[in-house]
Design a protein around this motif. Structure first.
Motif, PDB file in Angstrom:
ATOM      1  N   ASP A   4      59.329   0.862  26.370  1.00  0.00           N
ATOM      2  CA  ASP A   4      59.073  -0.532  26.004  1.00  0.00           C
ATOM      3  C   ASP A   4      57.588  -0.854  26.155  1.00  0.00           C
ATOM      4  N   ALA A  25      58.620 -10.994  26.735  1.00  0.00           N
ATOM      5  CA  ALA A  25      59.187  -9.987  25.825  1.00  0.00           C
ATOM      6  C   ALA A  25      58.598  -8.603  26.060  1.00  0.00           C
ATOM      7  N   ARG A  28      60.577  -5.319  25.314  1.00  0.00           N
ATOM      8  CA  ARG A  28      60.968  -4.954  23.947  1.00  0.00           C
ATOM      9  C   ARG A  28      60.633  -3.483  23.664  1.00  0.00           C
TER      10      ARG A  28
END
Length: 503
Positions: A4, A25, A28
């Motif tokens: 990620d 985020a 992600r």
């Protein structure tokens, strides 16, 4: 292996990258890393790298963020510039990580692609970097910890076998489970604690622990850091083994010198005086001998410094040397100590022994002050006898000073003969099986020189209880404890029962 954005940020090459928006985020997934191309569609999981210089107010930055969000991209990396507040707010609203580099974006792009293509390469690079930083020479633990801290950009420390810091600093050191001799990973609220045991041959417990605390983006490297910890632990192990050889060589030399001093009959010869001087031992002055024994096996060489520290913490400077199944030590003064100074010294030694008992099943005997080299041997001999008795006396905290022994010290050897022990058992037989632990009460009462108050304090009962028990003892044994001969006989009988484990 899923990689990620946070994992990419944990790369050493990306250490200067700043997160300016979309921090929620960072988990992600990153599937591909590509340079930005105007008009090209963004793939799911794509980390877009802007390689050309861009101004903070360029409208195309906002457009790029929207394209990344619409395409399910992983984030945007900009060259060194500070995005406008409106751009950062847009990144937060779209949940798109907006990153700013302080180095050449193309170099970062290459490092990220290598991570995606060969994830194990980062682990190998870290291991190699630690190995090269440590080098071939022996390094003390402080330097090993510093190398680990620098390579992982995180707090690191060396802990002892109980988990207490020896070198470095680690806020979550208490999270290391020192009783489990295996590599450990502990999840923290915002990171990971990794610990690796430092094992020595023929030792079931780790001698120490290397630990590192990975927080923030550094926590993403928790899967690649353990091999580096193992390399660093090997360096600590080599240093400990080399240091141990030196300690054992010194211990043998000290033990031999101590043996020669204890066998001394008369004035020490010149060679013995020179050897004592080389070791830093004073033969002149007044000496108070100490004997510290342990009931269970202990590494006396490795734990000798711990004994010396416990004494120093109470203000007692002493020579400490490994001797048999414990340590022999002595404290030296220039002048003969007064009775008050001797009592104060005994109190400090008792405090030091209590501290040692936190980690060792230790008992201590203390001799009387004696002058010169012959006096040193005499005081140590007294301390050894006192320690032998202290080991059998939990009611005294397994601590005994010769001044507390009185006449019993002079007759100690006689009380251990085969002819006296049966007589002692027969003398005390009427007290056994009676309520009130009468043998122990009698022993404490006689040790306290017939003081009801002191006996009550030692036993943790009321003085009236002691008085009632002593009255029962006199009736059961048909004795009068006001007579000194009867007191002496019973005192020796109690001492013999304690030494034989029959008390």
């Amino acid at each position: 292996m899923t990689i990620d954005v946070r994992r990419v940020l944990s790369l050493p090459e990306w250490s200067g990258v700043r997160v300016r928006a979309g921090s929620a985020a960072l988990g992600r997934e990153v599937r591909v890393v590509r340079p930005a191309v105007p008009g090209r569609a963004v793939e799911p999981g794509e980390l877009v790298v802007v390689v050309r210089p861009v101004s903070a107010g360029d409208w195309r930055l906002d457009a790029l963020l929207r394209r990344v969000a619409d395409g399910g991209g992983a984030g945007v990396l900009l060259p060194d510039c500070e995005p406008l507040t409106s751009t950062r707010m847009l990144g937060d609203r779209l949940d798109v990580p907006l990153l700013v580099a302080d180095t050449a974006p193309l170099d970062l792009l290459v490092a990220a692609r290598l991570l995606l293509t060969a994830p194990a390469l980062d682990r190998a690079d870290l291991v190699l970097a630690v190995h090269e930083a440590l080098g071939a020479r022996l390094r003390p633990p402080d330097e090993v910890v510093a190398v680990l801290r620098d390579q992982l950009a995180s707090p690191a420390a060396l802990l002892d076998d109980r988990g207490a810091p020896l070198a470095g600093d680690l806020p979550s050191a208490s999270g290391v489970r020192a009783g489990e001799p295996v590599p450990q990973r502990t999840e923290l609220s915002d990171g990971v604690l990794l610990a690796h045991p430092v094992l020595l041959p023929d030792s079931p417990r780790p001698a120490s622990w290397l630990a590192v605390e990975l927080r923030g983006t550094a926590a993403a490297r928790a899967d690649v850091a353990p091999p580096a910890l193992a390399v660093a632990a090997g360096a600590v192990q080599r240093w400990l083994l080399a240091h141990r050889l030196e300690l054992e060589r010194d211990a043998r030399s000290r033990s031999a010198l101590l043996g020669d001093l204890l066998r001394l009959d008369g004035e020490p010869p010149a060679d013995l005086r020179r050897r004592a001087a080389d070791a830093g031992w004073r033969l002149g002055g007044w000496h108070v001998g100490l004997r510290i024994g342990v009931a269970s096996p202990a590494d006396t060489v490795a734990r000798g410094p711990e004994v010396a520290r416990a004494l120093r913490s109470e203000g007692v400077e002493a020579v400490v040397t490994e001797h048999g199944d414990g340590w022999t030590a002595w404290h030296t003064r220039d002048q003969e100590p007064t009775a008050e100074q001797v009592r104060a010294l005994a109190a400090r030694l008792r405090s030091a022994q209590r501290e040692l008992q936190r980690t060792l099943d230790a008992h201590m005997g203390v001799g009387r002050p004696h002058p010169g080299a012959e006096g040193l041997a005499a005081s140590i001999a007294e301390a050894t006898d006192a320690a032998r008795i202290a080991a059998t006396r939990p009611e005294s905290g397994r601590f005994l000073h010769v001044d507390q022994l009185g006449m019993a010290q002079l007759l100690l050897e006689w009380t251990r003969t085969d002819t006296f022990e049966p007589a002692a058992r027969a003398l005390l037989a009427p007290l056994r099986g009676q309520p009130g632990d009468l043998v122990r009460t009698l022993a404490a009462y006689l040790d306290a020189e017939s003081s009801l108050a002191e006996t009550a304090a030692v036993l943790g009962v009321h003085r009236n209880t002691v008085a009632a028990r002593i009255d029962r003892v006199e009736r059961l044994l048909d004795v009068d404890l006001r007579h000194r001969d009867e007191r002496l006989a019973l005192h020796l009988a109690c001492r013999t029962a304690a030494l034989s484990g029959d008390g």
